[in-house]
Design an enzyme around this catalytic site. Structure first.
Site, PDB file in Angstrom:
ATOM      1  N   GLU A  49     140.916  99.312  48.272  1.00 19.76           N
ATOM      2  CA  GLU A  49     139.502  99.474  48.587  1.00 19.76           C
ATOM      3  C   GLU A  49     139.330  99.408  50.090  1.00 19.76           C
ATOM      4  OE1 GLU A  49     134.953  98.018  47.682  1.00 19.76           O
ATOM      5  OE2 GLU A  49     136.592  96.704  47.044  1.00 19.76           O
ATOM      6  N   GLU A  74     139.475  95.444  55.377  1.00 24.77           N
ATOM      7  CA  GLU A  74     138.267  95.221  56.177  1.00 24.77           C
ATOM      8  C   GLU A  74     138.647  95.212  57.648  1.00 24.77           C
ATOM      9  OE1 GLU A  74     135.185  94.957  56.774  1.00 24.77           O
ATOM     10  OE2 GLU A  74     134.463  95.397  54.767  1.00 24.77           O
ATOM     11  N   ASP A 101     142.013  98.649  60.881  1.00 24.42           N
ATOM     12  CA  ASP A 101     141.281  99.904  60.812  1.00 24.42           C
ATOM     13  C   ASP A 101     141.864 100.733  59.677  1.00 24.42           C
ATOM     14  OD1 ASP A 101     140.400 102.612  61.275  1.00 24.42           O
ATOM     15  OD2 ASP A 101     139.882 102.024  63.319  1.00 24.42           O
ATOM     16  N   ASP A 124     129.917 103.237  56.589  1.00 23.78           N
ATOM     17  CA  ASP A 124     128.834 103.367  57.564  1.00 23.78           C
ATOM     18  C   ASP A 124     128.655 104.842  57.923  1.00 23.78           C
ATOM     19  OD1 ASP A 124     127.160 103.307  59.833  1.00 23.78           O
ATOM     20  OD2 ASP A 124     127.909 101.333  60.404  1.00 23.78           O
TER      21      ASP A 124
END
Length: 217
Positions: A49, A74, A101, A124
């Site tokens: 994920e 994350e 990243d 985002d």
């Protein structure tokens, strides 16, 4: 600031930090590598994920499928610490957290045909024109997603921004994926998803699969 203070309090608790560190994938002294069989001590299907947030979806999903291994990715140090503690407290041997990243992970660090599924929910959108360069999805990333999934494997995507979906979905098809009819399993189960659904906001999700007879370019 409240989120930063909360993360600092959680990580400042020695017991919580110890639990979180057990869930974290950390680099060795020479090179940061992602080798799932070495990380989990077995060979099993691997699901990743990207942008796991506080782990609402992936913790539940990993508990549901103990025969698979899961990596939660994350970038934010603050969010990663909260995520790691939550994953550690779940006590799941098949779930680990990495702070990095996602573009580096997918483009450079994963071998061909090594992933059974990607979950990418509510990245985002960076809506301002000057910030578009920060967007996760690019043709390069879509091609790397295609390269790193096994034949027949899936990439699940969801966003709450119609215009972003209109860019992402054709990008995935151009990379070689085919559109699947199945529902993206995390599209309504992440923290953002639950907030959007509760507010009556539209969600745009899709599932893509790599053809079983496909070879990466």
């Amino acid at each position: 600031m409240a989120r930063l203070r909360k993360a600092a309090r959680i990580w400042g608790n020695p017991k919580a930090r110890e639990i979180g560190q057990r869930a974290l994938i950390t680099p060795d002294d020479r090179v940061f590598t992602i080798d799932p069989p070495a990380i989990f001590g077995r060979r099993a299907p691997v699901e990743i994920e990207i942008g796991a947030g506080k782990g609402e979806f992936i913790i539940e999903h990993a508990a549901q499928f103990p025969e698979r291994d899961f990596i939660a990715v994350e970038l934010s140090a603050t969010v990663t610490r909260v995520l790691a503690v939550r994953c550690g407290r779940a006590g799941l041997d098949n779930l680990r957290v990495v702070r990095m990243d996602a573009r580096t992970l997918v483009n450079l660090m994963l071998p061909d045909a090594s992933v059974s599924a990607y979950h990418i929910y509510y990245p985002d959108p960076w809506p301002k024109e000057r910030h578009v360069k920060h967007r996760l999805f690019t043709p390069t990333l879509a091609a790397s997603l295609f390269r790193t999934v096994e034949p027949g494997a899936a990439a699940y995507v969801a966003t709450d921004v119609r215009d972003y979906a209109a860019e992402i979905f054709p990008m995935m098809l151009a990379a070689g994926f085919i559109r699947a009819i199945e529902v993206a399993p995390g599209a309504d189960r992440t923290g953002f998803a639950r907030k959007y659904v509760a507010a009556g906001k539209a969600v745009f999700s899709a599932s893509f699969r790599k053809p079983r007879n496909s070879t990466s370019p």
